[in-house]
Design an enzyme around this catalytic site. Structure first.
Site, PDB file in Angstrom:
ATOM      1  N   TYR A  58      13.521 -30.251 -90.165  1.00 61.48           N
ATOM      2  CA  TYR A  58      15.136 -31.545 -90.159  1.00 61.48           C
ATOM      3  C   TYR A  58      15.750 -31.334 -88.547  1.00 61.48           C
ATOM      4  O   TYR A  58      15.920 -30.207 -88.483  1.00 61.48           O
ATOM      5  CB  TYR A  58      15.424 -29.739 -91.081  1.00 61.48           C
ATOM      6  CG  TYR A  58      15.270 -30.195 -93.187  1.00 61.48           C
ATOM      7  CD1 TYR A  58      13.987 -31.426 -93.130  1.00 61.48           C
ATOM      8  CD2 TYR A  58      15.383 -29.761 -93.793  1.00 61.48           C
ATOM      9  CE1 TYR A  58      13.756 -31.881 -93.979  1.00 61.48           C
ATOM     10  CE2 TYR A  58      15.197 -30.076 -94.806  1.00 61.48           C
ATOM     11  CZ  TYR A  58      13.627 -30.505 -95.346  1.00 61.48           C
ATOM     12  OH  TYR A  58      13.627 -30.354 -96.562  1.00 61.48           O
ATOM     13  N   SER A 158       5.137 -28.665-102.291  1.00 52.05           N
ATOM     14  CA  SER A 158       5.989 -29.697-101.409  1.00 52.05           C
ATOM     15  C   SER A 158       5.380 -31.176-101.563  1.00 52.05           C
ATOM     16  O   SER A 158       4.466 -31.204-101.416  1.00 52.05           O
ATOM     17  CB  SER A 158       7.226 -29.754-101.582  1.00 52.05           C
ATOM     18  OG  SER A 158       8.728 -30.975-100.707  1.00 52.05           O
ATOM     19  N   ASN A 159       5.660 -31.853-102.820  1.00 49.91           N
ATOM     20  CA  ASN A 159       4.927 -33.459-102.491  1.00 49.91           C
ATOM     21  C   ASN A 159       3.406 -33.533-102.967  1.00 49.91           C
ATOM     22  O   ASN A 159       2.900 -34.254-102.447  1.00 49.91           O
ATOM     23  CB  ASN A 159       5.618 -34.148-100.822  1.00 49.91           C
ATOM     24  CG  ASN A 159       6.360 -33.670-100.961  1.00 49.91           C
ATOM     25  OD1 ASN A 159       7.819 -35.120-101.908  1.00 49.91           O
ATOM     26  ND2 ASN A 159       7.129 -33.729-100.142  1.00 49.91           N
ATOM     27  N   PHE A 207      16.066 -34.779-103.721  1.00 51.45           N
ATOM     28  CA  PHE A 207      17.174 -36.622-103.915  1.00 51.45           C
ATOM     29  C   PHE A 207      17.643 -36.952-104.715  1.00 51.45           C
ATOM     30  O   PHE A 207      17.914 -37.769-105.789  1.00 51.45           O
ATOM     31  CB  PHE A 207      16.277 -38.024-103.473  1.00 51.45           C
ATOM     32  CG  PHE A 207      15.126 -37.994-102.417  1.00 51.45           C
ATOM     33  CD1 PHE A 207      16.031 -37.324-101.240  1.00 51.45           C
ATOM     34  CD2 PHE A 207      14.089 -38.667-102.288  1.00 51.45           C
ATOM     35  CE1 PHE A 207      15.718 -37.613-100.142  1.00 51.45           C
ATOM     36  CE2 PHE A 207      13.354 -38.759-100.738  1.00 51.45           C
ATOM     37  CZ  PHE A 207      14.024 -38.051 -99.718  1.00 51.45           C
ATOM     38  N   SER A 211      18.187 -40.733-103.130  1.00 51.94           N
ATOM     39  CA  SER A 211      19.679 -41.117-101.950  1.00 51.94           C
ATOM     40  C   SER A 211      20.574 -41.835-101.274  1.00 51.94           C
ATOM     41  O   SER A 211      21.052 -42.375-101.321  1.00 51.94           O
ATOM     42  CB  SER A 211      18.274 -41.878-101.330  1.00 51.94           C
ATOM     43  OG  SER A 211      17.294 -41.848-101.353  1.00 51.94           O
TER      44      SER A 211
END
Length: 312
Positions: A58, A158-159, A207, A211
């Site tokens: 980030y 994650s993901n 999200f 978004s």
């Protein structure tokens, strides 16, 4: 603020946390004053939010650095903060990035995050993305070793696909799973969310405002600068349909005298398995607004109305 336990741990997390992907700047906000992001975090903590979510990628590490500064400047005890960060995106010498799940890289990524955050340990450390080369068992196995060493208190992923999540959960005690989930994208409900519920894993959606479509700030006619990803994301037939649904949801929010973000976040918190939401922001007033979400309780009738809107 309301709190719950992060699964398989004794960590108490606020049901509304904060996402810090814009703290320190972002692709289109590099002019952001660092003090603004720090004040956003401090205000969140002042309103009882103790669950801080970040990642080493980030704002090229600036988010972690500013969070570290905040934790040094406030009076809140470190043990009263639940700090989550992520690793798996390697920055190469030429400035590009690649996904890297190799155990040696994850260990170095964690050490770098600890230095930026000026911490001795991380409460919740996520494997951010799979690289689809390194076996998940090897990557998560390294996180498990770092947990045994006291460098992290809990492991998150994650993901991941369902099969990858199952593989991770077979070799380590997974406490949290992070995946995209909101009113307009309910893919997670098909397999991932039910698996987390069955296996005592906290589901943390990202999200939450789709978004920006559920933020109430934009419409299909909103204009953006060239190169802004919203220029493409908010155009086309799929976006038009989503904005039509958002408009009906916004009418419902207005009828309840709440904001569209409050409705979207409260709906997520009403879903079984969702233990916390992590809306982002950059300004102190956004932190205050996020914290107010816990005061909004959707009735069974409200949830039925929302379901009808989404189904249609």
């Amino acid at each position: 603020m309301e709190y719950t336990a992060l699964r398989k741990t004794d960590l108490k997390i606020s049901k509304v946390g904060i996402g810090t992907n814009k703290v320190g700047g972002a692709i289109y906000y590099d002019h952001t004053d660092p003090s603004q992001g720090k004040n956003f975090i401090k205000e969140a903590i002042r309103f009882g939010i103790n669950f801080i979510d970040t990642a080493d990628m980030y704002t090229d590490g600036r988010s972690e650095k500013l969070i570290g500064e905040v934790l040094r400047e406030i009076d809140t005890k470190r043990e009263d903060i639940v700090l989550a960060t992520k690793g798996a995106i390697e920055k190469l010498p030429d400035g590009t990035t690649r996904k890297n799940n190799k155990p040696s890289y994850l260990r170095s990524a964690l050490e770098t995050s600890l230095k930026r955050l000026n911490q001795d340990y991380i409460d919740l450390y996520y494997l951010h993305f799979p690289d689809d080369e390194t076996p998940i068992s090897e990557s998560v196995g390294e996180l498990s070793r770092m947990k045994d060493e006291g460098k992290i208190k809990a492991i998150g992923v994650s993901n991941l696909s369902l099969d990858q999540l199952k593989e991770a959960n077979e070799v380590a005690e997974i406490s949290a799973f992070q995946f995209g989930y909101n009113m307009l994208d309910r893919t997670a409900e098909q397999e991932l969310l039910p698996y987390c519920i069955e296996n005592n894993i906290s589901f943390i959606p990202y999200f939450p405002l789709a978004s920006g479509i559920l933020s109430g700030k934009y419409s299909i006619n909103s204009a953006f600068d060239d190169g802004d990803p919203r220029q493409k994301r908010f155009k086309g037939e799929d976006a038009r349909k989503k904005f039509e649904i958002a408009a009906r949801l916004n009418d419902l929010a207005d009828s309840k005298d709440i904001t569209m973000p409050h409705l979207a976040l409260a709906w997520l918190l009403a879903q079984k398995g969702v233990d916390a939401v992590i809306p982002g922001g950059r300004r102190p007033e956004q932190a205050r607004s996020n914290a107010e979400t816990v005061d909004i309780k959707l009735s069974f009738k409200d949830l039925q109305t929302i379901e009808s809107i989404l189904d249609n």
